[in-house]
Scaffold this motif. Structure first.
Motif, mmCIF file in Angstrom:
data_model
loop_
_atom_site.group_PDB
_atom_site.id
_atom_site.type_symbol
_atom_site.label_atom_id
_atom_site.label_comp_id
_atom_site.label_asym_id
_atom_site.label_seq_id
_atom_site.Cartn_x
_atom_site.Cartn_y
_atom_site.Cartn_z
ATOM 1 N N TYR A 1 -43.261 36.896 -32.836
ATOM 2 C CA TYR A 1 -44.500 37.549 -33.267
ATOM 3 C C TYR A 1 -44.232 38.865 -34.001
ATOM 4 N N LEU A 2 -43.182 39.565 -33.646
ATOM 5 C CA LEU A 2 -42.795 40.766 -34.391
ATOM 6 C C LEU A 2 -42.386 40.382 -35.811
ATOM 7 N N ARG A 3 -41.614 39.312 -35.944
ATOM 8 C CA ARG A 3 -41.197 38.849 -37.277
ATOM 9 C C ARG A 3 -42.398 38.416 -38.115
ATOM 10 N N ILE A 4 -43.395 37.794 -37.484
ATOM 11 C CA ILE A 4 -44.619 37.434 -38.220
ATOM 12 C C ILE A 4 -45.270 38.702 -38.755
ATOM 13 N N LYS A 5 -45.392 39.706 -37.902
ATOM 14 C CA LYS A 5 -46.013 40.980 -38.298
ATOM 15 C C LYS A 5 -45.232 41.652 -39.422
ATOM 16 N N GLN A 6 -43.905 41.511 -39.405
ATOM 17 C CA GLN A 6 -43.052 42.117 -40.423
ATOM 18 C C GLN A 6 -42.959 41.273 -41.689
ATOM 19 N N GLY A 7 -43.554 40.078 -41.676
ATOM 20 C CA GLY A 7 -43.485 39.191 -42.832
ATOM 21 C C GLY A 7 -42.188 38.405 -42.898
ATOM 22 N N LEU A 8 -41.473 38.320 -41.766
ATOM 23 C CA LEU A 8 -40.181 37.642 -41.733
ATOM 24 C C LEU A 8 -40.263 36.250 -41.104
ATOM 25 N N TRP A 9 -41.462 35.796 -40.774
ATOM 26 C CA TRP A 9 -41.676 34.468 -40.185
ATOM 27 C C TRP A 9 -43.049 34.006 -40.614
ATOM 28 N N THR A 10 -43.229 32.724 -40.807
ATOM 29 C CA THR A 10 -44.533 32.206 -41.226
ATOM 30 C C THR A 10 -45.547 32.295 -40.090
ATOM 31 N N LYS A 11 -46.816 32.390 -40.469
ATOM 32 C CA LYS A 11 -47.890 32.407 -39.483
ATOM 33 C C LYS A 11 -48.034 31.004 -38.889
ATOM 34 N N PRO A 12 -48.468 30.923 -37.640
ATOM 35 C CA PRO A 12 -48.621 29.603 -37.030
ATOM 36 C C PRO A 12 -49.815 28.845 -37.593
ATOM 37 N N VAL A 13 -49.776 27.539 -37.403
ATOM 38 C CA VAL A 13 -50.856 26.640 -37.796
ATOM 39 C C VAL A 13 -51.723 26.406 -36.563
#
Length: 83
Positions: free
Chosen positions: A23-35
Motif C-alpha cells: 500500500y505504501l508503494r501504491i501511494k508512491q506510484g510504485l505499484w498499480t492500484k487494485p481492481v
C-alpha cells in the motif's frame, strides 16, 4: 488470453512484500492500484504483478517503475474501449 486476479495474500507471497509495503508503494506510484472484485474484495491482475516484479529484478529505478505503473493502468482502461 486468460488473465487471473491475485488477491492480497498471493501478491504478498509473489512479491515478498508486506501489506503495508504494497500500500505504501501504491501511494508512491510504485505499484498499480487494485481492481475491485466486489464490495469488500480487491485483487491485482497477475500480468501486472509479474511486470512489476520483473522490473524490480531488472534493476529499474523508481522513475522507470512509476512510468511502468502508468502504462499498466492505462492498458487496463484501453483494453475494453473497442468492445
Amino acid at each position: 488470453m486468460v488473465q487471473t486476479i491475485l488477491r492480497l495474500p498471493a501478491v504478498k507471497a509473489e512479491s515478498g512484500a508486506s501489506r503495508s509495503t504494497i500500500y505504501l508503494r501504491i501511494k508512491q506510484g510504485l505499484w498499480t492500484k487494485p481492481v475491485k472484485l466486489g464490495l469488500r474484495a480487491i485483487g491485482w491482475p497477475s500480468n501486472e504483478v509479474a511486470a512489476l516484479l520483473q522490473a524490480r529484478i531488472a534493476g529499474f529505478d523508481d522513475q522507470s517503475i512509476r512510468a511502468l505503473v502508468v502504462k499498466l493502468e492505462e492498458a487496463r482502461s484501453s483494453a475494453f474501449k473497442n468492445i
